[in-house]
Each structure stands twice: as structure tokens, then as C-alpha cells.
Write an enzyme that holds these catalytic residues in place. Structure first.
Site, mmCIF file in Angstrom:
data_model
loop_
_atom_site.group_PDB
_atom_site.id
_atom_site.type_symbol
_atom_site.label_atom_id
_atom_site.label_comp_id
_atom_site.label_asym_id
_atom_site.label_seq_id
_atom_site.Cartn_x
_atom_site.Cartn_y
_atom_site.Cartn_z
ATOM 1 C CG MET A 94 -24.249 0.925 10.460
ATOM 2 S SD MET A 94 -22.640 0.116 10.361
ATOM 3 C CE MET A 94 -23.165 -1.606 10.358
ATOM 4 C CG ASP A 110 -2.028 1.078 1.154
ATOM 5 O OD1 ASP A 110 -2.259 1.634 0.058
ATOM 6 O OD2 ASP A 110 -2.610 1.373 2.209
HETATM 7 O O1 LIG Z 1 -5.802 3.315 -2.408
HETATM 8 C C1 LIG Z 1 -6.677 4.161 -2.341
HETATM 9 O O2 LIG Z 1 -7.526 4.343 -3.239
HETATM 10 C C2 LIG Z 1 -6.699 4.996 -1.116
HETATM 11 C C3 LIG Z 1 -7.622 6.018 -0.931
HETATM 12 C C4 LIG Z 1 -7.564 6.791 0.245
HETATM 13 C C5 LIG Z 1 -8.581 7.873 0.343
HETATM 14 O O3 LIG Z 1 -9.312 8.070 -0.657
HETATM 15 O O4 LIG Z 1 -8.756 8.551 1.329
HETATM 16 C C6 LIG Z 1 -6.557 6.489 1.206
HETATM 17 C C7 LIG Z 1 -5.657 5.441 0.897
HETATM 18 N N1 LIG Z 1 -5.747 4.725 -0.224
HETATM 19 C C8 LIG Z 1 -4.579 5.071 1.771
HETATM 20 O O5 LIG Z 1 -3.821 4.158 1.447
HETATM 21 C C9 LIG Z 1 -4.389 5.776 2.982
HETATM 22 O O6 LIG Z 1 -3.439 5.500 3.736
HETATM 23 C C10 LIG Z 1 -5.316 6.793 3.309
HETATM 24 C C11 LIG Z 1 -5.409 7.586 4.462
HETATM 25 C C12 LIG Z 1 -6.499 8.366 4.259
HETATM 26 C C13 LIG Z 1 -7.084 9.340 5.183
HETATM 27 O O7 LIG Z 1 -7.764 10.254 4.696
HETATM 28 O O8 LIG Z 1 -6.932 9.176 6.403
HETATM 29 N N2 LIG Z 1 -7.056 8.111 3.055
HETATM 30 C C14 LIG Z 1 -6.346 7.137 2.450
HETATM 31 CA CA LIG Z 2 -4.397 2.737 -0.477
#
Ligand SMILES: O=C(O)c1cc(C(=O)O)c2c(n1)C(=O)C(=O)c1cc(C(=O)O)[nH]c1-2
Ligand SMILES: [Ca+2]
Length: 704
Positions: free
Chosen positions: A659, A309
Site C-alpha cells: 500500500m 485499451d
Molecule cells: O497497457 C499496459 O501497459 C498494460 C499492462 C498490463 C500488465 O502489465 O499487467 C495489463 C494491461 N495493460 C491491460 O490492459 C490488462 O487488461 C491487463 C490485465 C492484466 C492482469 O494481469 O490481470 N494485466 C494487464
Molecule cells: Ca492496457
């Protein structure tokens, strides 16, 4: 005409009117540096609360408010927009796009929103259900609204597209991406005409599964360059491949390019995703495009073969940097993978890279190509063994914005250490609709299970500011925080840094050495970045307050080690002569433990744990311990009766509150298993939580 328009020129010449904050990172360079210096090192100790505005959503607030001619445009959780008098905090208008409550679980990481764009009298923002909306900045009336998700993106059972990043505008085109790679998604960005909302171009970040044209700007580069870096039959052909552009999109008027920060693979498991073959372009890359057409210009891949990730969506910043006696226009980037990259902004040439946090997955970068030198054990999908990775999935730096001060020459990174235990799903890739589909064992991933390993994990949790010297590629100094998941950073001409913390404090630090010069009790965790502006000629500093985002959702109770707060979301603004005093006292006990039913069926709790970790843990906390944002299910009234619980979880009694109903995912027996598991966890932890409320900080002494 160079195509910039009046607003484009105003953003390019932002320092001619430093009272405004007109785009996400203040300037196209996204340095988050403001030359304002009425508030400076000698007087910041007198900073006072000027106003506050309570928000109508008590969840994670990640927005960067814009300020244009004395009006603040702030986006908040659930994709809501508020226009506020920036001098007084008085609400001028608000806009609620009415995002359906049952889609909260279509995104990985809270229904957050990171901000708006401004152009020619209109404000633009994305909604969690995939729309891009343009409002009249004066009245808040709708000008246009488009669905950014095309039908051919195959919004299927395992696919998900949510918008929570701030749009950026380049030469009159509003550019927006989306999230979804944890579920199943094929990443893309779209550019819309700022005046009409008409689609201009679209660029997909990973290949078409059949290697067919999408009739998009990306067709030729995907078919000629990217497709060969994927196996033709991996799970990505069904799961989308990932590569979502959920945060950073930057237009650089110097190189006249748009940069995309591209996300992780879908599913995460590289063995399942691409049969363990290929680098999987453009995952974990910065991709440069022409603003007018979306045509590909160059890319630089930071994390080939992603399986952690390791998104490269983190904030892209441009600056002019002396390198070997020559000033070069470069991109500096601190993505999740823990390395600080310097890349030529015009060509994408790798200049240098060095880890800005401790990393165990790579021993360094190849000095010529910038390719990571992998620790073979970190390639867990190939070894088939578990991997305790640092950084983990939340990265050495996540969405919290970094800042640069041209006065000190330092980049200030909100850094963190959050390990992650990567464990393969056994028996092949099995996706579940409406759930994280990683190709990992959801019962084992993330946080280790044994009490000793869990204690070690808690010790490994860290959060701090790195003051990074990009010329030396080395840390200059640091400011330690209580734990991870602190807010973004603002640097100012007063030689100050401003940052809100997970523990609910708002701080000002000396930008030259990190001395703590001011703090204010904001009472709730802060994850958003501050901004500064002038109203009636006076300097203000403002920030959105509100604890949430993925860290507390997923880590649950363990996230409290960053500093326990109860969420009261607000916008707060400071000035040297502020008169709004301390914030009013609110409930600071959170979700109080309620004595649970004594009986549970221990034959059902193992399956209940499996279902909970698959469908519930990503929002309600690992192993059913909440972190104070969403209801802590151990103390929920609904676990007291089978029908009450089924009405909420199965039939959607609380969809209006975010939810979703899960009767399409689980049968009544499985849902009842979850209830039995929750009663077990409530009994195991009740006394510990009651005792914890007697501690000054409300955090259990024995975690877990
Ligand atoms: O792979 C994705 O499509 C995606 C989307 C998002 C998002 O849209 O907020 C996050 C992540 N990954 C992600 O890996 C991540 O650590 C993350 C933290 C946050 C947050 O707003 O706290 N969004 C996201
Ligand atoms: Ca992600």
C-alpha cells in the site's frame, strides 16, 4: 552453427523429450499442446491431488511453471521464484528479489508474474520494479541482474514501467517488455545476452516524441513509417503514447522472426492523445523483428486509432494450417478486440479474420486489408458521447493462454464478455501522478452508476471456452462458465483440455466435444494456465492457484459473480495415483463485514468518491466494494479514526504490504474525504453483506 545453442535445439525439438516444459508456451509455437497421454479421456476421472505447495503471497497467480528434468520453476506474485521437486512438491530453493512494497500502484493490474525462461542452466524472470534476473537453475544463486528500464525512458511522475510478463529467449537473447500504458509509458522491448546480461538491442514500439533517433533498432522505421501516423502535438508527446509489450513476445524458428504483441495507447483518449488523427503505429499491432538485431521486418495493425485499451499483447501462436488446399505457416491471434486473426507468419499478410465473441465496436474486418469496419458510435472520443463497448477494456480474451490441439484442429480460447462504459474526461486531458491517466472521466467510466444499468451490466458478464475452428473461422462448440476471468487452457495428447476457473474449480474437458470429465475443488479462484510434464516417468498436471489480476481489482464486488472464493494461493499438482486428498479447510468467509461507525459527513462524500475512483478503485474495487483479494476498505479498522486512516493512506504505514503513500497526490482534507465516503458505503452495504454470508455461495442476492 545456426545460433540456436543446445537449449534452443531442445525447445525446437520439444517433442523428443515431452516430459519437460521448457518455455512459456511449451514450444516456440506456443500452442500449449503436450503430446503426453498417460492421462486421457478414459482415466482422467481418477485424477487425484499428488501434492500442493502453499505460496507466501495470497494474490493473483498468473505463472506458467517451467519443468526441466524433474524440477519445476514457478514465478509467483511479487516477482518471486520457486524451484520445486516436480514429483513431490518439495521446495528446493526460492528467490525473493525484494521488490519494494510501495510500487504496487505503479502497475495497473496486481503485482502478478506470468513466468520464467530457461536457457543453458539458468532461469530468467522479470520483476515488477523493472529488473531482469538470471539465476543458476541448480542453486538459485544470482548470476546477473539488470535494470531493463533505460534512464532515457523518462521515468517521470506520470510515467510507469513494470515487468510482469515472461521473458522469451531467441538465439541466446533474453527478450523482455513491460507494462504502464494506463499511467503514461512509451513501450519498448529489450534483448539481453543470456550469458552476460549485456544489452544487445532495444526496439521502441511508438515514435520518439520529437521524431529524433533513440539510437535504438527502431529508429528508422519509427521515423520513416510510424511518426506520420501521429499528430505532432498530441498528449502522447508528454504521456509516452503507450504501446507496451506486457505479455506476448514469440520467437518463431520457422520464419526466424521475433513477434511482439503491442499494447494500447497512452492516454486511452485518442482525441487527446493524437488530436483524433492517424492510426498511431504500432499500437494494437503485431510487429515482426529479426532476433539478432531487432531490425523491423513487418507489422500488422489490428486496432488502428485505439481508444478502448484494445491491446494486441495477447498470446501469439504459430501453426501450420491448410488454407485453400495449401498448408501455410501462420500466426493465429485472439487479441482483446474480439476478432480471431490468421496472418502469414513470414510476411504479415492478412489472411482472414472473424469475431470469436460478440463485438459491437466494428461490424467486421475488411476482407482485403483486415482493417476493422468501425461502428461510428464506438469512436467515442470523436463523437464526445458515452460508449458502452463490448468487448470492453478487459477484452474478449486477456492474458489467459489459449491452446491448440493438432489432433482436433481446434483452438481453445478462454473467452469472456466484460462491457466497459467509456466516458471522456471533460475540459481537456488532465493527468494525475501515480494514477491511471486515461483521458476518461474516472467518476463515470467502467461500470454504469444507476442500479438498473448496473443490473444489466451484471447480466452482460460472461465467461466460457470457445472451441474455434481456424479453417472454417467459426465456433465449433463452447463450454459455459459462471462468469468471466477464468484460467488459461492446456491441451494434451490424451484428448483433454485442462482449465482452472474463477470459482475455484479445476476441470478436465473432452477436447473433441467439451464434456466435463473431471473437477476438483481448489477452493480459490484460478487464473493461471496449467502445464503437464513427466517426473520419474509419470505424468502430472499442475497449475498455480490464486485469485487476482485486474478483473477483481477493478470490478470489485461485482467480480464475485464469477464464483465467490477466498484467496489461498498455492501450486497444485495431479496424477492418477495422487495421495494428497482434498485440500485442508481454510477460512471461506473472507473479509467479514464489521459494523461501521454510524456517522459520516455527507458534504464530503462526493469528493471522497471522486478521490477514491481516481486513486483507489483500480485496486480496492469500484465504488469501494472489494472482491476478496485486497482488504475490503469498508470493513477496515483504519476507517474508524482520521489519524489511523491518514497514517495508512497519507504516510505509508503499510508500504511493506503493497500500500503506497498518497500524500504526494492528495492533501489531508482529500484523504479524510475518502474516509467519509468509505464510512458511507460501509453503512449502505453492511446489512446486504451480512445477509450474503448466509447464502450458500456467499454472494449478495441483490448486486449491486
Ligand atoms: O497497457 C499496459 O501497459 C498494460 C499492462 C498490463 C500488465 O502489465 O499487467 C495489463 C494491461 N495493460 C491491460 O490492459 C490488462 O487488461 C491487463 C490485465 C492484466 C492482469 O494481469 O490481470 N494485466 C494487464
Ligand atoms: Ca492496457
Amino acid at each position: 552453427d545456426d545460433g540456436q545453442g543446445a537449449t534452443g535445439e531442445a525447445i525446437i525439438h520439444a517433442d523428443d523429450h515431452p516430459g519437460n516444459w521448457m518455455t512459456y508456451g511449451r514450444t516456440y509455437s506456443e500452442q500449449r499442446y503436450s503430446p503426453l497421454d498417460q492421462i486421457n479421456r478414459s482415466n482422467v476421472g481418477n485424477l487425484k491431488l499428488a501434492w500442493y505447495l502453499d505460496l507466501d503471497t495470497n494474490r493473483g497467480q498468473e505463472g506458467t511453471p517451467l519443468v526441466v528434468d524433474g524440477v519445476m520453476y514457478a514465478t509467483t506474485n511479487w516477482s518471486m521464484m520457486k524451484a520445486v521437486d516436480a514429483a513431490t512438491g518439495k521446495l528446493l530453493w526460492s528467490y525473493d528479489p525484494r521488490v519494494p512494497g510501495n510500487i504496487a500502484d505503479k502497475g495497473c493490474c496486481d503485482t502478478v508474474n506470468r513466468g520464467a525462461a530457461y536457457w543453458n542452466g539458468k532461469v530468467y524472470f522479470g520483476t515488477f520494479d523493472g529488473r531482469l534476473i538470471a539465476l543458476d537453475a541448480k542453486t538459485g544463486k544470482l548470476v546477473w541482474s539488470v535494470n531493463t528500464i533505460p534512464p532515457e525512458a523518462e521515468l517521470g511522475k506520470q510515467r510507469s514501467y513494470t515487468v510482469d510478463g515472461a521473458p522469451r529467449i531467441a538465439k541466446g537473447r533474453v527478450i523482455i517488455g513491460n507494462g504502464g500504458s494506463e499511467f503514461g509509458a512509451r513501450g519498448f522491448v529489450s534483448a539481453f545476452d543470456a550469458e552476460t546480461g549485456k544489452l544487445d538491442w532495444r526496439f521502441f514500439t511508438v515514435p520518439n516524441p520529437k521524431n529524433e533517433p533513440d539510437h535504438a533498432a527502431s529508429d528508422s522505421v519509427l521515423m520513416n513509417k510510424a511518426y506520420q501516423t501521429w499528430s505532432p502535438t498530441g498528449a502522447w508527446t508528454r504521456q509516452g503514447g503507450g504501446g507496451t509489450v506486457w505479455d506476448s513476445i514469440v520467437y518463431d524458428p520457422v520464419s526466424d522472426l521475433v513477434y511482439l504483441g503491442v499494447g494500447n495507447g497512452s492516454p486511452w483518449n485518442y482525441k487527446y492523445r493524437s488530436e483524433g488523427k492517424g492510426d498511431n503505429l504500432f499500437l494494437g499491432s503485431i510487429v515482426a523483428l529479426k532476433p539478432e538485431t531487432g531490425e523491423y521486418v513487418w507489422h500488422f495493425q489490428e486496432t488502428p486509432m485505439d481508444q478502448w485499451d484494445f491491446t494486441s499483447v495477447q498470446q501469439i501462436m504459430t501453426l501450420d494450417l491448410p488454407i485453400n488446399g495449401e498448408t501455410r505457416h501462420v500466426i493465429v491471434h485472439a487479441p482483446k478486440n474480439g476478432f480471431f486473426y490468421i496472418i502469414d507468419a513470414k510476411t504479415g499478410e492478412f489472411i482472414s479474420g472473424k469475431n470469436y465473441v460478440y463485438v459491437n465496436w466494428a461490424s467486421g474486418l475488411d476482407p482485403k486489408t483486415g482493417r476493422p469496419i468501425y461502428n461510428p458510435d464506438a469512436l467515442y472520443t470523436l463523437t464526445g458521447k458515452e460508449w458502452y463497448g463490448i468487448p470492453g477494456d478487459l477484452g474478449g480474451h486477456n492474458f489467459a493462454a489459449m491452446a491448440f490441439s493438432p489432433k482436433t484442429g481446434l483452438v481453445y480460447i478462454p473467452a469472456q464478455q466484460v462491457p466497459f462504459l467509456y466516458t471522456n474526461q471533460v475540459g481537456g486531458f488532465t493527468p494525475h501522478p501515480d494514477s491511471w491517466n486515461l483521458g476518461l472521466d474516472m467518476n463515470k467510466v467502467g461500470i454504469p452508476d444507476s442500479p438498473e444499468a448496473k443490473q444489466a451490466f451484471v447480466k452482460d458478464l460472461k465467461g466460457w471456452i470457445v472451441a474455434w475452428d481456424p479453417q472454417k473461422q467459426a465456433e465449433a462448440w463452447r463450454v459455459d462458465h459462471k462468469g468471466p476471468w477464468n484460467g488459461g487452457i492446456l491441451a494434451t495428447g490424451g484428448d483433454l483440455l485442462f482449465q482452472g476457473l474463477a470459482n475455484g474449480e479445476f476441470h478436465a474437458y473432452d477436447a473433441t466435444n467439451g464434456s466435463d470429465l473431471f473437477h476438483f475443488a481448489a477452493d480459490s479462484g484460478i487464473i493461471a494456465p496449467p502445464v503437464t510434464y513427466l517426473a520419474n516417468g509419470k505424468q502430472y498436471v499442475a497449475v498455480e492457484v490464486g485469485w487476482g489480476g485486474i478483473y477483481p481489482f477493478f470490478l470489485g464486488g461485482l467480480a464475485r459473480t464469477s464464483g465467490w472464493t477466498v484467496n489461498h494461493s498455492r501450486i497444485i499438482a495431479f496424477s492418477l495415483d495422487g495421495k494428497s486428498g482434498p485440500l485442508p479447510k481454510q477460512n471461506d468467509q473472507g473479509f467479514l463485514p464489521v459494523k461501521p461507525p454510524a456517522q459520516f459527513d455527507s458534504k464530503r462524500t462526493d469528493n471522497g468518491y471522486f478521490q477514491f475512483q481516481t486513486y483507489c478503485a483500480a485496486c480496492h474495487g469500484d465504488n469501494a466494494e472489494g472482491a476478496g483479494v485486497l482488504p475490503d476498505l469498508r470493513w477496515s479498522g483504519s476507517i474508524r479514526h482520521e489519524d489511523a486512516f491518514y497514517n495508512v493512506v497519507g504516510r505509508g504505514a503499510l508500504t511493506a504490504y503493497g500500500m503506497d503513500r498518497f500524500d504526494g497526490n492528495m492533501n489531508p482534507t482529500e484523504i479524510e474525504d475518502i474516509r467519509q465516503f468509505l464510512i458511507k458505503r460501509a453503512n449502505e452495504t453492511y446489512q446486504r453483506e451480512v445477509d450474503a454470508r448466509k447464502n450458500a455461495d456467499g454472494i449478495p442476492e441483490q448486486l449491486p
